[in-house]
Design a protein around this motif. Structure first.
Motif, PDB file in Angstrom:
ATOM      1  N   VAL A 272      -0.252   3.927   1.505  1.00 24.10           N
ATOM      2  CA  VAL A 272       0.024   3.093   1.597  1.00 24.10           C
ATOM      3  C   VAL A 272      -1.156   1.452   2.639  1.00 24.10           C
ATOM      4  O   VAL A 272      -0.962   0.652   1.978  1.00 24.10           O
ATOM      5  CB  VAL A 272       1.412   3.234   2.784  1.00 24.10           C
ATOM      6  N   LYS A 273      -1.921   2.464   3.278  1.00 28.14           N
ATOM      7  CA  LYS A 273      -3.327   2.201   3.767  1.00 28.14           C
ATOM      8  C   LYS A 273      -4.249   1.067   2.401  1.00 28.14           C
ATOM      9  O   LYS A 273      -4.479   0.181   2.782  1.00 28.14           O
ATOM     10  CB  LYS A 273      -4.194   3.114   4.391  1.00 28.14           C
ATOM     11  N   ARG A 274      -3.894   1.909   1.919  1.00 28.74           N
ATOM     12  CA  ARG A 274      -4.821   1.399   0.345  1.00 28.74           C
ATOM     13  C   ARG A 274      -4.180   1.149   0.068  1.00 28.74           C
ATOM     14  O   ARG A 274      -5.009  -0.609  -0.748  1.00 28.74           O
ATOM     15  CB  ARG A 274      -5.320   2.147  -0.506  1.00 28.74           C
ATOM     16  N   LEU A 275      -2.479   0.556  -0.340  1.00 25.53           N
ATOM     17  CA  LEU A 275      -2.070  -0.603  -1.099  1.00 25.53           C
ATOM     18  C   LEU A 275      -1.921  -1.526  -0.271  1.00 25.53           C
ATOM     19  O   LEU A 275      -2.358  -2.927  -0.461  1.00 25.53           O
ATOM     20  CB  LEU A 275      -0.653  -0.173  -1.327  1.00 25.53           C
ATOM     21  N   MET A 276      -1.734  -2.165   1.226  1.00 24.46           N
ATOM     22  CA  MET A 276      -2.116  -2.962   2.324  1.00 24.46           C
ATOM     23  C   MET A 276      -3.611  -3.750   2.022  1.00 24.46           C
ATOM     24  O   MET A 276      -3.626  -4.488   2.062  1.00 24.46           O
ATOM     25  CB  MET A 276      -1.389  -2.205   3.493  1.00 24.46           C
ATOM     26  N   LYS A 277      -4.261  -3.021   2.078  1.00 25.93           N
ATOM     27  CA  LYS A 277      -6.367  -3.152   2.064  1.00 25.93           C
ATOM     28  C   LYS A 277      -6.258  -4.277   1.139  1.00 25.93           C
ATOM     29  O   LYS A 277      -6.498  -5.174   0.901  1.00 25.93           O
ATOM     30  CB  LYS A 277      -6.597  -1.860   2.274  1.00 25.93           C
ATOM     31  N   LYS A 278      -5.900  -3.142  -0.104  1.00 21.10           N
ATOM     32  CA  LYS A 278      -6.180  -4.069  -0.992  1.00 21.10           C
ATOM     33  C   LYS A 278      -5.500  -5.251  -1.371  1.00 21.10           C
ATOM     34  O   LYS A 278      -5.431  -6.052  -2.595  1.00 21.10           O
ATOM     35  CB  LYS A 278      -6.685  -3.432  -2.671  1.00 21.10           C
ATOM     36  N   SER A 279      -4.173  -5.279  -1.014  1.00 17.53           N
ATOM     37  CA  SER A 279      -3.682  -6.635  -1.669  1.00 17.53           C
ATOM     38  C   SER A 279      -3.957  -7.457   0.001  1.00 17.53           C
ATOM     39  O   SER A 279      -2.960  -9.002   0.105  1.00 17.53           O
ATOM     40  CB  SER A 279      -2.105  -6.443  -1.112  1.00 17.53           C
ATOM     41  N   GLY A 280      -5.023  -7.074   0.246  1.00 20.75           N
ATOM     42  CA  GLY A 280      -5.205  -8.183   1.595  1.00 20.75           C
ATOM     43  C   GLY A 280      -3.579  -8.662   3.110  1.00 20.75           C
ATOM     44  O   GLY A 280      -3.089  -9.513   3.663  1.00 20.75           O
ATOM     45  N   GLY A 281      -2.875  -7.729   3.027  1.00 18.14           N
ATOM     46  CA  GLY A 281      -1.805  -7.676   3.590  1.00 18.14           C
ATOM     47  C   GLY A 281       0.042  -8.203   3.003  1.00 18.14           C
ATOM     48  O   GLY A 281       0.344  -8.577   4.166  1.00 18.14           O
ATOM     49  N   VAL A 282      -0.166  -8.251   1.399  1.00 15.24           N
ATOM     50  CA  VAL A 282       0.886  -9.149   0.998  1.00 15.24           C
ATOM     51  C   VAL A 282       1.401  -8.212   1.031  1.00 15.24           C
ATOM     52  O   VAL A 282       2.820  -7.710   1.557  1.00 15.24           O
ATOM     53  CB  VAL A 282       0.472  -9.336   0.264  1.00 15.24           C
ATOM     54  N   ILE A 283       1.518  -6.699   0.635  1.00 17.82           N
ATOM     55  CA  ILE A 283       2.332  -6.122   0.786  1.00 17.82           C
ATOM     56  C   ILE A 283       2.966  -5.466   2.219  1.00 17.82           C
ATOM     57  O   ILE A 283       2.082  -4.724   3.249  1.00 17.82           O
ATOM     58  CB  ILE A 283       1.708  -4.218  -0.328  1.00 17.82           C
ATOM     59  N   ARG A 284       4.285  -4.975   2.025  1.00 19.63           N
ATOM     60  CA  ARG A 284       4.928  -4.915   3.690  1.00 19.63           C
ATOM     61  C   ARG A 284       4.894  -3.532   3.272  1.00 19.63           C
ATOM     62  O   ARG A 284       5.238  -2.907   2.418  1.00 19.63           O
ATOM     63  CB  ARG A 284       6.039  -5.404   3.398  1.00 19.63           C
ATOM     64  N   VAL A 285       4.436  -3.162   4.451  1.00 19.72           N
ATOM     65  CA  VAL A 285       4.865  -1.573   4.479  1.00 19.72           C
ATOM     66  C   VAL A 285       5.167  -1.162   5.923  1.00 19.72           C
ATOM     67  O   VAL A 285       4.956  -1.402   7.295  1.00 19.72           O
ATOM     68  CB  VAL A 285       3.277  -0.742   4.609  1.00 19.72           C
ATOM     69  N   TYR A 286       6.372   0.054   5.746  1.00 17.00           N
ATOM     70  CA  TYR A 286       7.251   0.598   6.507  1.00 17.00           C
ATOM     71  C   TYR A 286       7.245   1.813   7.297  1.00 17.00           C
ATOM     72  O   TYR A 286       6.805   2.565   5.986  1.00 17.00           O
ATOM     73  CB  TYR A 286       8.540  -0.088   6.884  1.00 17.00           C
ATOM     74  N   ALA A 287       7.735   2.390   8.272  1.00 14.80           N
ATOM     75  CA  ALA A 287       7.958   4.207   8.598  1.00 14.80           C
ATOM     76  C   ALA A 287       9.315   4.372   9.059  1.00 14.80           C
ATOM     77  O   ALA A 287       9.503   3.468   9.967  1.00 14.80           O
ATOM     78  CB  ALA A 287       6.623   4.465   8.983  1.00 14.80           C
ATOM     79  N   TYR A 288      10.300   5.107   8.079  1.00 15.22           N
ATOM     80  CA  TYR A 288      10.987   5.691   8.791  1.00 15.22           C
ATOM     81  C   TYR A 288      10.957   6.305   9.953  1.00 15.22           C
ATOM     82  O   TYR A 288      10.157   7.295   9.972  1.00 15.22           O
ATOM     83  CB  TYR A 288      11.987   5.699   7.744  1.00 15.22           C
TER      84      TYR A 288
END
Length: 368
Positions: A272-288
């Motif tokens: 998820v860190k890679r997805l956030m970084k490569k999308s410039g923060g556009v992809i929102r990530v959450y922890a349950y």
């Protein structure tokens, strides 16, 4: 479509027990993990009672699951009481990083579990196959050929509440009673194909691995929204590219993972860190906050949920089973959407400062 969402073990297990008690002719259970604990023994007693009244019971339990059964929680499998040297080595390797909570003694409340196992194996109306490594991660129950319950919930106490580390478990099962859907499921078990209500991996039928394409197609067809609810999420290049591609074409992408997974926690966070970084923060990530054990992908058009994680093993080694249906105005789709929103409401948004152990993540990538 007669489909019912069963959220968490607290709702799934009572329904499973009701179906066992109502069965008239046959019960078939396919299971990855069947732990020697309270719910594990409870279901065996229910099956014995069904067999006593003449119901034919068939259990297909994957020996491969003994690695997880013996590594964590009660550290006891109901069926596989002895482990090989090779299995012990795998268990020891996992124990270096996971499930080190020793605050609970190994499961000892079911003092009659040995007698219970022998009663099940010796019953003339019960056929149990449990000593073969099938690499079958799917979990399903079929009652009288009329009611199908399947999804991500194993037979173990932690799925019925929380684990020894105090993590509440969140997961799904689906109940189907519509005859054409049952017929479709049985036919696909004989001859897998894509494009229907179910999708599966089934090695015994020509090494059929349909889940990877199903997930990728769902991602590629998303136009407005994409939701990923995933217990175990590996940074596979095709999925990273597909999810990033969705975000770049304007799809609102959000992902939720467990805050602290029982396995591959570092690899989840790396993904998820890679997805956030490569999308410039556009992809929102959450922890349950609990142990999110669900496996679900959803767009504005379609949804797929069941047993399949996004890992190398899931797409190249394990049998899996998912329900793939339109995300429409049906009661079932509405129930899924409501549960997903509840999941995100409980989850904590993550920022770019996600931390993980890169060395452990690399080792985890070799295992999953």
């Amino acid at each position: 479509m007669e489909v019912e969402l069963l959220t968490d073990g607290k709702n799934a297990f009572p329904e499973i027990i009701r179906c066992i008690r109502r069965a008239r002719e046959s019960i078939f259970i396919n299971m990855f993990i069947w732990r020697n604990d309270t719910i594990g023994c409870t279901l065996v007693r229910e099956l014995l009672a069904a067999a006593d009244r003449g119901v034919k019971v068939t259990v297909s339990k994957d020996r491969y699951g003994v690695i997880c059964e013996t590594c964590e929680e009660s550290r006891q499998s109901f069926f596989n009481r002895r482990v090989s040297l090779a299995e012990r080595l795998k268990i020891a390797a996992l124990a270096l990083f996971y499930n080190r909570d020793r605050s609970h003694a190994p499961h000892d409340t079911e003092v009659d579990s040995g007698a219970l196992l022998h009663a099940l194996l010796d019953h003339p109306n019960i056929d149990a196959v449990y000593d073969k490594n099938k690499y079958d991660h799917s979990k399903f129950y079929l009652f009288d050929g009329e009611t199908l319950i399947f999804g991500g919930i194993n037979i173990e106490d932690k799925e019925n509440g929380q684990d020894y580390a105090g993590r509440a478990y969140h997961d799904y099962m689906v109940k189907l009673t519509e005859p054409p859907l049952i017929a479709e499921f049985l036919e696909l078990r004989r001859s897998p194909a894509s494009g229907g209500t179910f999708e599966m991996n089934l090695k015994e039928r020509g090494n059929w691995f349909g889940m990877k394409d199903t997930y990728l197609k769902l991602i590629d067809n998303a136009k407005k929204s994409l939701t990923v609810v995933m217990a175990y999420f590996s940074p596979l290049p095709e999925f990273e590219a597909a999810i990033l591609g969705a975000a770049r074409r304007g799809v609102a992408v959000r992902v939720v993972i467990p805050a602290s997974a029982n396995f591959q926690d570092n690899l989840n966070k790396k993904t998820v860190k890679r997805l956030m970084k490569k999308s410039g923060g556009v992809i929102r990530v959450y922890a349950y906050p609990g142990m999110l054990h669900a496996k679900l992908l959803m767009s504005e058009k379609a949804l797929s949920l069941g047993s399949c994680n996004i890992t190398k093993k899931a797409f190249g080694q394990l049998d899996e089973l998912n329900l793939s249906v339109p995300n429409d105005a049906s009661t079932f789709a509405a129930a899924v959407c409501e549960s997903v929103e509840d999941t995100f409401a409980c989850a904590k948004p993550l920022g770019a400062d996600i931390r993980y152990n890169s060395i452990v993540a690399a080792l985890e990538s070799l295992l999953v």
